[in-house]
Design a protein around this motif. Structure first.
Motif, PDB file in Angstrom:
ATOM      1  N   GLN A 293       1.300  -1.579   0.305  1.00 22.20           N
ATOM      2  CA  GLN A 293      -0.169  -0.345   0.379  1.00 22.20           C
ATOM      3  C   GLN A 293       1.160   1.462  -0.013  1.00 22.20           C
ATOM      4  O   GLN A 293       0.356   2.048  -0.835  1.00 22.20           O
ATOM      5  CB  GLN A 293      -1.122  -0.196   1.026  1.00 22.20           C
ATOM      6  N   SER A 352     -12.344  11.089  -2.477  1.00 19.33           N
ATOM      7  CA  SER A 352     -12.077   9.617  -1.825  1.00 19.33           C
ATOM      8  C   SER A 352     -12.595   9.578  -0.281  1.00 19.33           C
ATOM      9  O   SER A 352     -13.290   8.588  -0.211  1.00 19.33           O
ATOM     10  CB  SER A 352     -10.504   9.950  -0.988  1.00 19.33           C
ATOM     11  N   ARG A 357     -10.884   5.616  -1.325  1.00 19.77           N
ATOM     12  CA  ARG A 357      -9.557   6.092  -1.739  1.00 19.77           C
ATOM     13  C   ARG A 357      -9.535   5.115  -3.101  1.00 19.77           C
ATOM     14  O   ARG A 357      -8.356   6.235  -4.223  1.00 19.77           O
ATOM     15  CB  ARG A 357      -8.881   5.202  -0.560  1.00 19.77           C
ATOM     16  N   ARG A 358      -9.439   3.847  -3.492  1.00 21.48           N
ATOM     17  CA  ARG A 358      -8.907   3.119  -4.064  1.00 21.48           C
ATOM     18  C   ARG A 358     -10.113   4.107  -5.028  1.00 21.48           C
ATOM     19  O   ARG A 358      -8.775   4.366  -6.669  1.00 21.48           O
ATOM     20  CB  ARG A 358      -9.638   1.841  -4.046  1.00 21.48           C
ATOM     21  N   LEU A 361      -8.603   6.793  -6.503  1.00 19.16           N
ATOM     22  CA  LEU A 361      -7.490   7.523  -7.324  1.00 19.16           C
ATOM     23  C   LEU A 361      -7.786   6.349  -8.449  1.00 19.16           C
ATOM     24  O   LEU A 361      -6.712   7.111  -9.731  1.00 19.16           O
ATOM     25  CB  LEU A 361      -6.093   6.450  -7.157  1.00 19.16           C
ATOM     26  N   LEU A 362      -8.413   5.546  -9.213  1.00 17.86           N
ATOM     27  CA  LEU A 362      -8.656   5.009 -10.147  1.00 17.86           C
ATOM     28  C   LEU A 362      -8.900   5.604 -11.385  1.00 17.86           C
ATOM     29  O   LEU A 362      -9.097   5.938 -11.980  1.00 17.86           O
ATOM     30  CB  LEU A 362      -9.210   3.876 -10.125  1.00 17.86           C
ATOM     31  N   MET A 408      -5.022   8.589   2.068  1.00 18.14           N
ATOM     32  CA  MET A 408      -5.136   7.501   2.270  1.00 18.14           C
ATOM     33  C   MET A 408      -4.072   7.210   3.206  1.00 18.14           C
ATOM     34  O   MET A 408      -3.742   6.224   4.234  1.00 18.14           O
ATOM     35  CB  MET A 408      -4.875   6.670   0.854  1.00 18.14           C
ATOM     36  N   ILE A 462      -2.493   0.402  -9.603  1.00 14.28           N
ATOM     37  CA  ILE A 462      -3.256   0.470  -8.299  1.00 14.28           C
ATOM     38  C   ILE A 462      -5.091  -0.205  -8.888  1.00 14.28           C
ATOM     39  O   ILE A 462      -5.098  -1.167  -7.902  1.00 14.28           O
ATOM     40  CB  ILE A 462      -4.133   1.528  -8.431  1.00 14.28           C
ATOM     41  N   ALA A 463      -4.943  -0.809  -9.867  1.00 19.38           N
ATOM     42  CA  ALA A 463      -6.403  -1.097 -10.110  1.00 19.38           C
ATOM     43  C   ALA A 463      -6.131  -3.275 -10.275  1.00 19.38           C
ATOM     44  O   ALA A 463      -6.651  -3.106  -9.419  1.00 19.38           O
ATOM     45  CB  ALA A 463      -6.276  -0.700 -11.757  1.00 19.38           C
ATOM     46  N   LEU A 466      -3.862  -2.303  -5.355  1.00 17.73           N
ATOM     47  CA  LEU A 466      -3.847  -1.511  -3.723  1.00 17.73           C
ATOM     48  C   LEU A 466      -5.768  -1.694  -3.851  1.00 17.73           C
ATOM     49  O   LEU A 466      -6.006  -1.842  -3.967  1.00 17.73           O
ATOM     50  CB  LEU A 466      -4.163   0.039  -4.385  1.00 17.73           C
ATOM     51  N   ALA A 467      -5.708  -2.137  -1.991  1.00 15.52           N
ATOM     52  CA  ALA A 467      -6.830  -2.285  -1.814  1.00 15.52           C
ATOM     53  C   ALA A 467      -7.136  -1.247  -1.228  1.00 15.52           C
ATOM     54  O   ALA A 467      -6.857  -0.071  -0.086  1.00 15.52           O
ATOM     55  CB  ALA A 467      -6.243  -3.227  -0.541  1.00 15.52           C
ATOM     56  N   GLU A 468      -9.079  -0.968  -0.337  1.00 14.20           N
ATOM     57  CA  GLU A 468      -9.395  -0.020  -0.292  1.00 14.20           C
ATOM     58  C   GLU A 468      -9.087  -0.150   1.557  1.00 14.20           C
ATOM     59  O   GLU A 468      -9.197  -1.466   2.078  1.00 14.20           O
ATOM     60  CB  GLU A 468     -10.385   0.213  -0.645  1.00 14.20           C
TER      61      GLU A 468
END
Length: 488
Positions: A293, A352, A357-358, A361-362, A408, A462-463, A466-468
């Protein structure tokens, strides 16, 4: 859904937010107080273009390691003391810069003033302590966006202030004035804030010298992610070596390369020492977090803030050379780019808080990728208005992305927020240095394409990885009991 903040309030956590963004605003004004006065400096000291370039590079050189070090110190000693120290010490260095009598003194004091750029990290921890997870995005966005405007304020106010003082030493008084403000506000900040709300615990890392990780794989990734920071320092030396601006001799350059390699090796050893227990003893699931992360947020900020630093530096000449505009017109058009921080960075934080958050960012990195790749197609036949609009679109997504990154950061591991923010902040400076180095080797169009391509790589990361932030994280109170902190 985030609760609305009353921006007109000066009570409770809003008081801390306003006091902190003003501290950051002043630190950025001090950090870039030389830039709008560079013409006066060049005239007074008879600087050539090479020496001007050296001063600009030295201004950001110390900021990269300083953000790492300050991140560790703020986690240990608290943001109240650290912001006070940074403001007062930078104010004193302003006086030293204002009293410089030759280029060497200008260079040394400018290098040391790069330390003030680490002030950003301090406020991230402070805001993280005072605002709940549901409001951290908008609070961090306001802190970062409004504070970042300090550099634009220097550009707008200091030339006028120097002219008001008048004479050949007008620039000295203008620089010294920013030092007086920094010192005075350092005292005000110390007397006006506390590190946490009353009754809250300020969690500190168990060990100093490196970030704590919670698995073998994370230890390896942490060591890997530390390397680009030292690579950026080596790149700075290269730019000042005989291969670049030739300020350093070959012998001095080699000594500095050796010094950077030594510090890199020492830091790697320190990372191992702090975390060697994870090689033999698993960390309980309750206290684990994923370092990937942190790594993805580092790379994201490399793109968002790195592109901002690069474009602020190159846009005036880009508009001037590419479209044959007057210097005044080019400067005005380029000046619209940093001003967008006032709205875009808070907007990224709000997004966000509201949609996650994820996902934010995407969306923002999709915009970064597309807008920069489109800007890479610019030719002299394009209408100037269209180019400026596209540039502002790049800024909207990039600055919004910076807000989303730091929405985040405070939710990963409370006791190490300063260190996580410091590493991400350092990567932002690394990005600026790398992108500007690319610009020195290729056309502006290829430069824009490189930023867009880097944004695409980060978008994929990110896709996929990355975890929320969800649920709660655990921290240990001084009496040994465990406190759960809600993060999503």
């Amino acid at each position: 859904m985030s609760e609305k903040l009353n921006l007109l309030s000066f009570k409770g956590n809003m008081r801390i937010l306003h006091l902190s963004w003003i501290a950051f605003f002043i630190s950025f004004a001090v950090w870039f107080n030389h830039a709008p006065l560079m013409a006066a400096l060049r005239q007074n000291f008879g600087l050539n273009e090479q020496e001007v370039g050296i001063l600009l590079i030295l201004n950001v050189a110390l900021t990269i390691p300083a953000r790492i070090v300050v991140g560790m110190l703020v986690d240990r000693f608290g943001p109240r003391r650290m912001f006070t120290i940074i403001l007062i010490s930078s104010g004193l260095m302003c006086f030293a810069f204002a009293l410089a009598q030759n280029f060497e003194q200008l260079a040394v004091t400018r290098f040391l003033l790069g330390f003030v750029g680490a002030g950003f990290v301090v406020g991230i921890r402070m805001i993280g302590e005072w605002f709940p997870a549901r409001q951290t995005g908008i609070a961090q966005g306001i802190y970062g966006g409004w504070g970042n405007f300090g550099s634009a304020a220097s550009a707008m106010l200091l030339p006028t202030l120097a002219l008001w003082f008048g004479g050949a030493n007008g620039w000295r008084y203008a620089i010294a004035a920013t030092g007086v403000v920094a010192i005075a506000y350092g005292v005000v900040y110390y007397r006006s804030v506390t590190d946490t709300p009353k009754g809250s615990t300020y969690f500190k890392p168990k060990k100093m010298g490196a970030m704590e990780v919670t698995s073998r794989g994370d230890l390896a990734l942490y060591l890997l992610m530390s390397l680009p920071i030292y690579g950026a320092l080596a790149l700075l030396v290269w730019k000042l070596s005989p291969a670049g601006l030739a300020w350093f001799s070959p012998a001095t350059s080699n000594i500095l390369y050796l010094g950077i390699a030594t510090v890199c090796g020492y830091q790697g050893w320190k990372i191992y020492q702090v975390n060697r227990e994870v090689l033999s003893k698993p960390v309980p699931e309750l206290f684990r977090y994923r370092f990937r992360q942190v790594a993805i947020l580092d790379l994201a900020y490399l793109v968002t803030f790195g592109s901002e630093l690069a474009l602020v530096s190159m846009l005036p000449l880009f508009y001037l050379d590419e479209f044959k505009l007057s210097p005044v017109t080019a400067g005005i058009l380029a000046g619209t780019y940093p001003v967008m921080n006032l709205i875009a960075r808070p907007a990224g934080g709000i997004l966000s808080d509201r949609i996650g958050r994820r996902l934010s960012l995407l969306m923002l990195f999709s915009g970064i990728t597309g807008s920069f790749l489109l800007l890479g197609q610019v030719t002299q036949e394009w209408p100037v208005a269209l180019v400026v609009a596209n540039t502002l679109l790049c800024g909207l997504f990039a600055k919004g992305g910076s807000g989303a990154v730091f929405a985040m950061v405070p939710l990963i591991q409370r006791r190490m927020t300063g260190q996580i923010a410091g590493m991400a902040g350092a990567y932002g400076n690394v990005g600026g240095l790398v992108f500007l180095t690319v610009l020195s080797l290729v056309s502006p169009q290829v430069f824009f394409m490189v930023i867009g391509g880097t944004g695409l790589v980060v978008l994929v990361l990110i896709a996929l990885l990355l975890a929320e932030p969800r649920g709660e994280t655990a921290e240990v109170l001084p009496d040994g009991t465990v406190q759960m902190i809600k993060i999503g």
